[in-house]
Design an enzyme around this catalytic site. Structure first.
Site, PDB file in Angstrom:
ATOM      1  N   VAL A   1       2.716  38.997  42.084  1.00  0.00           N
ATOM      2  CA  VAL A   1       4.012  39.524  42.497  1.00  0.00           C
ATOM      3  C   VAL A   1       4.303  40.831  41.784  1.00  0.00           C
ATOM      4  O   VAL A   1       4.313  40.897  40.567  1.00  0.00           O
ATOM      5  CB  VAL A   1       5.138  38.509  42.203  1.00  0.00           C
ATOM      6  CG1 VAL A   1       6.465  39.016  42.740  1.00  0.00           C
ATOM      7  CG2 VAL A   1       4.800  37.149  42.782  1.00  0.00           C
ATOM      8  N   CYS A   2       4.556  41.886  42.571  1.00  0.00           N
ATOM      9  CA  CYS A   2       4.806  43.200  41.982  1.00  0.00           C
ATOM     10  C   CYS A   2       6.160  43.270  41.294  1.00  0.00           C
ATOM     11  O   CYS A   2       6.302  43.913  40.267  1.00  0.00           O
ATOM     12  CB  CYS A   2       4.723  44.270  43.071  1.00  0.00           C
ATOM     13  SG  CYS A   2       5.023  45.944  42.479  1.00  0.00           S
ATOM     14  N   PHE A   3       7.153  42.602  41.870  1.00  0.00           N
ATOM     15  CA  PHE A   3       8.516  42.825  41.404  1.00  0.00           C
ATOM     16  C   PHE A   3       8.843  41.964  40.180  1.00  0.00           C
ATOM     17  O   PHE A   3       9.832  41.254  40.135  1.00  0.00           O
ATOM     18  CB  PHE A   3       9.514  42.546  42.534  1.00  0.00           C
ATOM     19  CG  PHE A   3      10.673  43.484  42.513  1.00  0.00           C
ATOM     20  CD1 PHE A   3      10.582  44.718  43.134  1.00  0.00           C
ATOM     21  CD2 PHE A   3      11.845  43.164  41.855  1.00  0.00           C
ATOM     22  CE1 PHE A   3      11.653  45.603  43.103  1.00  0.00           C
ATOM     23  CE2 PHE A   3      12.919  44.039  41.814  1.00  0.00           C
ATOM     24  CZ  PHE A   3      12.812  45.263  42.441  1.00  0.00           C
TER      25      PHE A   3
END
Length: 277
Positions: free
Chosen positions: A143-145
């Protein structure tokens, strides 16, 4: 005199169209057909964009994505996967040779992200840049966020916006996600974790690391209100004027053709040897 850039308000588009239009704008700017461009858009249906070098297998829960009606797309920029749902997405396309653009990717982030900073401030949100001592990633997380990188936007110590950048054909493409609200349950259902226990622990911790616009405002704002605020933010932050731009038919035809590439399993699963997993 201030420089005038094109401003393209694309409204809502499919994940494949959104990525295709960014690529067409890159091509046209590279060929000198258009000046630098600021583009705003939303996502319908919601999408997951995976980073250019990222594998889908082991990262994305494809069954849950189908259940939620979330479409998968691979973007031109690197990094980890992002869920694009209730958000304003921006893209900036500008020549690497532009006198205001630093050669360093990190410093170019700082220049371009000033527009995002001023957009938050236009909404009355006291945002600032992240300047981590060291860019750290959670091992095994897709997950990037979750973790801020250099010059991403922070509100009360939480990541408020995420951006990614690539440079191709002499053009800088920087685009990013500005969440208006986040459905955390959906978000964590769409990514694969080693166990339910790990997933639940990550979900509980997420709220201490990330924040959306409507989490910090007393009165919720709409997509249009966010659009208007960030348009003014980019004008102020980049010290430019913006001229509304309507894509000609030729550009729309090219985007429609490229849309087929972004829909194809060959492109989406290219890191898995073109095989869906």
């Amino acid at each position: 005199m201030r420089e005038t850039w094109y401003f393209l308000d694309s409204g809502y588009g499919t994940p494949a169209f959104n990525m295709a239009m960014d690529e067409v704008l890159m091509n046209w700017h590279s060929e000198g057909k258009i000046p630098p461009v600021l583009r705003f858009y939303g996502w319908k249906p919601a999408g997951i964009s995976v980073g250019f070098f990222q594998k889908v297998g082991g990262s994305i829960d494809l069954e849950n994505a189908e259940k939620y009606g979330v479409e998968l797309v691979r973007r031109q920029t690197g990094g980890r996967a992002v869920l694009h749902d209730d958000e304003l997405t921006y893209s900036v396309l500008v020549s690497e040779e532009h006198p205001a653009m630093p050669k360093s990717i990190k410093e170019a982030y700082l220049v371009l992200s000033k527009g995002i900073l001023e957009g938050y401030r236009a909404l009355g949100i006291p945002a600032d840049f992240s300047i981590p001592e060291e860019k750290q990633k959670q091992a095994g997380s897709a997950v990037c966020f979750e973790e801020p990188s250099w010059y991403e936007l922070m509100v009360d110590g939480k990541k408020a916006a995420g951006s990614a950048q690539t440079r191709k054909k002499g053009v800088i493409l920087q685009h990013g996600s500005i969440p208006i609200s986040m459905d955390i349950e959906k978000l964590f259902d769409l990514f694969i974790y080693p166990s339910e226990k790990v997933k639940e622990r990550a979900r509980r911790a997420f709220t201490s690391r990330a924040v959306a616009i409507n989490d910090v405002l007393e009165k919720p704002v709409t997509f249009k209100e966010v659009n208007d605020a960030f348009r003014e933010g980019f004008i102020k932050g980049l010290d430019i004027d913006l001229e509304p731009f309507t894509p000609p038919e030729e550009m729309l035809r090219e985007a429609a053709e490229l849309e087929e590439k972004y829909k194809s399993e060959e492109w989406i699963y290219k890191r898995e040897g073109r095989q869906k997993v």
